[in-house]
Enzyme design. Structure first.
Site, PDB file in Angstrom:
ATOM      1  N   HIS A 299      -0.017  -7.943  -1.008  1.00 47.70           N
ATOM      2  CA  HIS A 299       1.276  -7.417  -1.467  1.00 47.70           C
ATOM      3  C   HIS A 299       2.374  -8.454  -1.276  1.00 47.70           C
ATOM      4  CE1 HIS A 299       3.241  -3.294  -2.368  1.00 47.70           C
ATOM      5  NE2 HIS A 299       4.049  -4.259  -2.766  1.00 47.70           N
TER       6      HIS A 299
ATOM      7  N   GLU B 130      -3.715   0.510   1.035  1.00 48.77           N
ATOM      8  CA  GLU B 130      -3.170  -0.679   1.699  1.00 48.77           C
ATOM      9  C   GLU B 130      -2.267  -0.384   2.885  1.00 48.77           C
ATOM     10  OE1 GLU B 130       0.860  -2.065  -0.457  1.00 48.77           O
ATOM     11  OE2 GLU B 130      -0.881  -2.216  -1.748  1.00 48.77           O
TER      12      GLU B 130
ATOM     13  N   ARG C 295       0.937  -1.117  -8.620  1.00 44.30           N
ATOM     14  CA  ARG C 295       0.701  -0.113  -7.593  1.00 44.30           C
ATOM     15  C   ARG C 295      -0.806   0.047  -7.387  1.00 44.30           C
ATOM     16  NH1 ARG C 295       4.994  -1.127  -6.557  1.00 44.30           N
ATOM     17  NH2 ARG C 295       6.918   0.091  -6.582  1.00 44.30           N
TER      18      ARG C 295
END
Length: 335
Positions: free
Chosen positions: A295, A263, A234
């Protein structure tokens, strides 16, 4: 069941459609993120399917609840972007995908380690330009290096297993010890010792109040100079400004990120023709010893199939009134 699926890409549509055998549910796919402004699209749908970077704050949840939404099906494991107290007050049912393919994320973490160490990203660009010089590409043997795994659940344990195969010494930190990690010879230690001893630190813990900015100025001061920091968990586990200072001082010798604390407005979108306004992120990109992916650690065929299958099963459980093992217990949410 009629489901509004927000924030969809071509791969979301492909895998969800394939998993929806016989068209048991009616999916309507929307490209925009779910926000207060786009919540009007949820009108007439009893269920909404959202992703990890959708805005699921109190106002948005209130807006979709007013439009008749009763079920919020997350196609992600994380739910820190959801206002749980609001969901409870609105009597929304919240389902998630707690596990898809832990191998996908663990393998990506190791890919970042290998790429940073052997400068693969830099060598790739050099060779394409006809530059075959080796200066600046010196790496190190992973064999014999100490790796600290912060969070030894499924993903952390698989990461440890892979690195054990490289001959690494394993240190771990978690609230409980994983027998599978102990069997690999992992030694559980306190965080300060893990930071001080590890050549590589890889983060695999959930985001909660206790882990927010786990890697900040104080933690970085405890780290071994020149260490490698990897985060595929995370983004908000890391204080990016503090890490930038750590890179400048040389304490952090390598940084590999698949997640970033701001993000939401960056990842999963093509911004190549725009000027990115996030100065902190842009500063990170100037370091030659930083490697960032957008990601994508979860992004394998196996993981996307598992996410789609579990999402379908979750929605079916709700529709048929069955207990769902992937329901988030909102009764535990404190006022």
């Amino acid at each position: 069941m009629k489901v509004a699926v927000f924030n969809t890409k071509s791969y979301d549509r492909t895998f969800l459609t394939a998993a929806n055998v016989g068209g048991q549910h009616e999916f309507v796919f929307f490209e925009p993120h779910l926000t207060l402004e786009t919540s009007v699209l949820a009108a007439g749908f009893p269920a909404v399917c959202a992703f990890v970077n959708d805005c699921l704050d109190a106002k948005t949840l209130g807006a979709i609840a007013e439009k008749g939404v009763r079920l919020l099906a997350l196609r992600s494991a994380g739910f820190n972007h959801v206002d749980l107290a609001a969901a409870k007050d609105l009597d929304l049912t919240l389902l998630r995908v707690p596990a898809y393919s832990p191998y996908s994320v663990a393998e990506h973490a190791v890919a970042l380690i290998l790429s940073l160490n052997r400068k693969i990203h830099r060598a790739y660009n050099r060779v394409r330009e006809g530059n075959f010089a080796l200066d600046g590409l010196l790496g190190f043997d992973l064999h014999g290096k100490t790796v600290g795994i912060v969070g030894t659940g499924k993903i952390g344990a698989i990461t440890a297993q892979i690195l054990h195969g490289f001959g690494c010494r394993l240190l771990g930190y978690d609230v409980s010890q994983n027998p599978d990690c102990l069997a690999l010879g992992m030694e559980y230690v306190a965080l300060p010792e893990l930071f001080a001893t590890s050549d590589i630190v890889s983060l695999h813990c959930p985001l909660m109040a206790e882990t927010y900015h786990l890697i900040g100025a104080e933690a970085i001061e405890q780290m071994k100079p020149g260490m490698m920091l990897i985060n595929t968990s995370r983004g908000q586990l890391i204080d990016t400004k503090a890490v930038t200072k750590g890179l400048k001082s040389g304490i952090i010798g390598y940084l590999g990120l698949d997640v970033y604390e701001q993000e939401t407005d960056l990842f999963f979108e093509d911004l190549s023709n725009q000027v990115i306004q996030d100065d902190v992120f842009q500063r990170l990109l100037t370091f030659p010893n930083v490697l960032i992916t957008g990601h994508q650690a979860f992004f394998t065929e196996e993981a996307l199939k598992n996410i789609a299958d579990t999402t379908i099963a979750n929605i079916t459980d709700f529709e048929q009134g069955r207990p769902c093992p992937n329901q988030i217990d909102l009764e535990q949410v404190k006022k």
